[in-house]
Enzyme design. Structure first.
Site, PDB file in Angstrom:
ATOM      1  N   GLN A 191      39.793  39.290  41.677  1.00 49.64           N
ATOM      2  CA  GLN A 191      40.908  40.120  42.119  1.00 49.64           C
ATOM      3  C   GLN A 191      40.521  40.996  43.305  1.00 49.64           C
ATOM      4  OE1 GLN A 191      41.543  41.191  37.600  1.00 49.64           O
ATOM      5  NE2 GLN A 191      43.146  42.187  38.760  1.00 49.64           N
ATOM      6  N   GLU A 226      38.696  42.115  38.217  1.00 54.24           N
ATOM      7  CA  GLU A 226      38.735  43.165  39.235  1.00 54.24           C
ATOM      8  C   GLU A 226      37.331  43.580  39.629  1.00 54.24           C
ATOM      9  OE1 GLU A 226      40.369  47.726  39.895  1.00 54.24           O
ATOM     10  OE2 GLU A 226      41.169  46.524  38.245  1.00 54.24           O
ATOM     11  N   ARG A 304      43.011  57.167  33.916  1.00 58.19           N
ATOM     12  CA  ARG A 304      44.393  56.746  33.661  1.00 58.19           C
ATOM     13  C   ARG A 304      44.809  57.054  32.225  1.00 58.19           C
ATOM     14  NH1 ARG A 304      48.331  53.767  36.559  1.00 58.19           N
ATOM     15  NH2 ARG A 304      46.870  53.622  38.282  1.00 58.19           N
ATOM     16  N   ARG A 336      45.190  44.922  31.766  1.00 63.72           N
ATOM     17  CA  ARG A 336      46.589  45.285  31.998  1.00 63.72           C
ATOM     18  C   ARG A 336      46.981  46.607  31.309  1.00 63.72           C
ATOM     19  NH1 ARG A 336      50.877  40.406  31.449  1.00 63.72           N
ATOM     20  NH2 ARG A 336      52.443  41.132  32.930  1.00 63.72           N
ATOM     21  N   PHE A 338      45.233  49.444  31.905  1.00 62.13           N
ATOM     22  CA  PHE A 338      44.115  50.193  32.481  1.00 62.13           C
ATOM     23  C   PHE A 338      43.943  51.571  31.853  1.00 62.13           C
ATOM     24  CE2 PHE A 338      41.707  51.995  36.119  1.00 62.13           C
ATOM     25  CZ  PHE A 338      40.887  50.921  36.433  1.00 62.13           C
ATOM     26  N   ALA A 503      46.333  47.578  39.343  1.00 60.32           N
ATOM     27  CA  ALA A 503      47.127  48.799  39.176  1.00 60.32           C
ATOM     28  C   ALA A 503      48.590  48.589  39.542  1.00 60.32           C
ATOM     29  CB  ALA A 503      46.537  49.952  39.998  1.00 60.32           C
ATOM     30  N   GLU A 706      52.180  45.957  34.981  1.00 59.53           N
ATOM     31  CA  GLU A 706      51.559  46.627  33.844  1.00 59.53           C
ATOM     32  C   GLU A 706      52.512  47.395  32.932  1.00 59.53           C
ATOM     33  OE1 GLU A 706      47.221  48.023  34.984  1.00 59.53           O
ATOM     34  OE2 GLU A 706      48.628  48.435  36.603  1.00 59.53           O
TER      35      GLU A 706
END
Length: 749
Positions: A191, A226, A304, A336, A338, A503, A706
């Protein structure tokens, strides 16, 4: 507009990593990984393996010309273990052979002698011993210490949520080969092409411009590629660099499952206080994040979690603290949502606990506390276009919530061994990278002499349809049919310094960059047309490849206009750069405006529970979702459906299990169950809340990758309510996933 890849996917013509033809004399890599979760290497003997015909080299940390380090945020993760081992599955060496089969034989011949150390798999145990990956952080608002005295009801408890295996269809892998000027080209299932480029450059001790990373598409990622893809790409790049041969590696499913990190499990404590009229006056939470053996993306995921600690509610006195705990598991990573799903599950668990004790429906508490326009989130940002109240009203009126509740009460009163449960799951999800500098993107747009268009961006297509949306942006901006546009592979030589596609920002960032580039090109072409038509550029417009003057069709079409511009030596290439405005965040005060906008919504989940067997069927899920001005409703709907099912899986059946020695027990598709068609709700009904859209969303649409994952959390509480209908005195352990075994135990507690 349909997904650009649909036809080739259907025909099997889409090119993934394993579809790229390999060069002559290509070699294959296979990882030799640690069989223990914690210890040190006493002896590592590769002699017998090296004597096997076809084995070319076995690489260890000693062969790395640069830095033996792949840590992204914190430099705490070696590519290859040196002396100490920190998790089972940690790479110790890379076997290079003429075939995978020979490499597998060689792996069996390597002799490893280790000394085992104590293993920690529980985050609370790690916290007690002071084993943290990073310093803990807390978001506060108001004064919780003094707020408790004003609360009529106070409840405390603990909740647990498990991890989750990404289970992307395409496993981790990369293919590297030498190119001119001492360079290496890498095809990586990642990613983050720039992250791969940076990591490989450090491993090889070469400048970034010597490393070219190219990605056509991924066969799924969900966050698992990622950061973690960089290590696998670095291994094959190292082998290719040393041997000056093409080298490829695609992990087998079993290796992928036990070597890679997952969604973070959290163990959490909460305390919630309510007024007599059910206003939440105070909320305190302490979350223990199981980060695994290295930081990976845990610091950002922790952040997050903090941002989403209060979900869609306004709570005047709040304290949410997260500890990122170091354990002897593979470094856990992005997935997904995060970090947001873990926080949302916790506050919904606290509300469910309070409702159960008060003998009321959790919705009675939820609806009294939805955040309103202009109210403040604990991190200082004002709620703007706060759609949750509108979603709530829509739920009541169009989904007939009260009537549904009465129907379920009637069903439960007449069915002894089957019970229904209904949950209301509100969501609020912030869109932007919480690290402000990552909110930037570039797009390179070429208009060729024949009028066709090629576009390169930093976006990675992994099934979510981002290429289709970028094509739509270009077609709408330029005023031409989408058939004239090709979205190129993502390549670090064409578009540099990219943020990962994560994100839920891929379409917003790269779409805006593409729009800016196309607007500049459009201006030049309008100037060219104006000269030909003896007019001003302001009076020129382009629609469906036709040129209009004062909204009247002219004799000039797109192809003629492009040819004229080329002959006049007008630049037909443009680079667009976009940086999200407004957003900022100060970590010293934990205050700011970190998100471009928020996405809201509500899901009603209805389940029927078999009280003899402990099994359940989801009858229907009704969703009212904040799409903004959806630019591609078909793709967006697919994203909501997929995210919902993935969330339901996390909450119900995807049970990630390690034993006390750090050995992954759920290490195959026979021991790790994901939802199939029989797990899906019988009906999924999705509607869009009417809205003016988001000014900072591309074409006023809102990100949709997400946020809808959070709807799956409603599955847990629907089951909770069904159990309560059968066994009103049960004490919910608030431990997800709610497997059939857990349900059966709760029914007869």
């Amino acid at each position: 507009m349909k997904n650009l890849d649909s036809i080739n996917h259907l025909k099997g013509k889409s090119v993934y990593l394993d579809d790229i033809p390999v060069q002559k004399d290509c070699l294959y890599g296979l990882i030799f990984a640690s069989p223990i979760a914690h210890g040190r290497i006493i002896n590592f003997d590769t002699q017998r393996a090296l004597e096997l015909p076809g084995v070319k080299r076995i690489l260890t940390y000693k062969d790395i010309p640069g830095e033996n380090q792949i840590g992204g945020i914190i430099k705490d993760e070696p590519l290859f273990a040196e002396i100490e081992i920190h998790f089972r599955g940690q790479a110790i060496a890379l076997i290079i052979a003429v075939s995978e089969h020979i490499a597998q034989k060689a792996r069996q011949l390597i002799q490893l002698e280790t000394e085992a150390y104590p293993v920690i798999t529980d985050p609370r145990e790690a916290a007690k011993k002071g084993h943290f990956l990073i310093p803990s952080r807390t978001f506060k608002m108001g004064d919780t210490a003094n707020a408790w005295k004003d609360c009529t009801y106070i409840f405390e408890g603990q909740a647990e949520n498990g991890g989750q295996e990404h289970l992307y269809i395409e496993t981790q892998g990369a293919y590297a080969y030498p190119i001119d000027n001492n360079g290496i080209k890498i095809h990586s299932s990642t990613q983050g092409p720039t992250a791969v480029q940076q990591t490989v450059a450090k491993i090889l001790d070469v400048p970034m411009h010597r490393i070219e990373v190219d990605v056509a598409r991924l066969g799924g990622a969900f966050g698992g590629k990622e950061d973690q893809a960089s290590g696998f790409a670095s291994m094959v790049a190292l082998a290719s660099h040393i041997l000056q041969k093409p080298v490829k590696m695609s992990l087998h499913r079993h290796d992928d499952m036990y070597m890679t990190g997952k969604r973070h499990p959290y163990s959490s404590d909460y305390k919630i206080g309510l007024s007599k009229d059910l206003k939440i006056l105070a909320y305190e939470a302490v979350l223990y994040q199981n980060g695994g053996a290295a930081a990976d993306l845990s610091p950002a995921i922790m952040e997050r979690t903090l941002f989403h600690g209060t979900n869609a509610y306004f709570i005047p006195n709040t304290s949410v603290q997260v500890h990122s705990c170091k354990t002897n598991l593979p470094p856990n990573t992005a997935f997904r949502g995060f970090g947001a799903p873990q926080a949302v599950f916790l506050i919904e668990a606290a509300i469910a606990h309070a409702a159960h004790k008060l003998g009321i429906d959790a919705y009675d508490i939820q609806k009294e506390n939805f955040i309103q326009e202009g109210q403040i989130f604990p991190y200082g940002q004002k709620a703007d276009q706060a759609q949750i109240s509108a979603c709530n009203q829509y739920t009541q009126e169009h989904f007939q919530l009260e009537a549904r509740k009465k129907q379920i009460e009637s069903y439960n009163s007449t069915h002894k061994l089957k019970k229904k449960g209904l949950s209301v799951q509100p969501i609020c999800f912030g869109i932007s990278f919480t690290k402000t500098p990552m909110n930037q993107a570039r797009s390179l747009v070429h208009i060729y002499q024949d009028g066709s268009v090629g576009i390169s961006t930093g976006a990675i297509e992994m099934g979510q349809g981002v290429n289709t949306k970028i094509c739509q942006v270009a077609a709408q901006t330029l005023g031409i049919p989408s058939a004239l546009i090709k979205i190129e592979s993502t390549n670090t030589t064409r578009v540099a310094n990219t943020s990962p596609t994560a994100a839920s920002t891929g379409a917003d960032l790269n779409g805006h960059a593409t729009m800016l580039a196309c607007q500049k090109l459009l201006h030049r072409l309008k100037e060219t047309a104006a000269q030909s038509l003896n007019a001003t550029a302001e009076k020129i417009s382009i629609h469906e490849g036709k040129i209009f003057l004062n909204n009247k069709n002219t004799e000039i079409d797109w192809f003629q206009l492009v040819e004229t511009a080329f002959l006049k030596r007008i630049c037909l290439t443009e680079n667009g750069h976009y940086a999200t405005p407004i957003i900022h965040f100060d970590k010293t005060t934990e205050q700011g405006h970190p998100f471009a906008y928020h996405v809201y919504g509500i899901a009603l989940t209805e389940v029927t529970l078999d009280c003899i067997r402990g099994t359940y069927i989801f009858d229907r899920v009704d969703i009212i979702h904040d799409f903004g001005k959806a630019m591609n409703p078909i793709i967006d709907r697919g994203q909501v459906e997929g995210a919902l099912m993935q969330g339901i899986g996390w909450m119900t059946m995807e049970e990630l299990r390690y034993n006390d020695e750090g050995f992954l027990l759920s290490n195959s598709l026979s021991t790790y169950k994901v939802p199939d068609i029989y797990s899906a709700p019988k009906t999924v009904h999705i509607e869009a809340i009417p809205t003016d859209g988001a000014d900072l969303g591309i074409l006023k649409s809102k990100a949709v990758g997400e946020p809808p994952f959070l709807y799956g959390i409603g599955a847990y509480f629907a089951i909770h309510n069904a159990i309560k209908a059968y066994n009103p005195t049960f004490k919910d352990s608030l431990s997800a996933p709610y497997t059939h075994e857990k349900v059966l135990m709760a029914l007869y507690q």
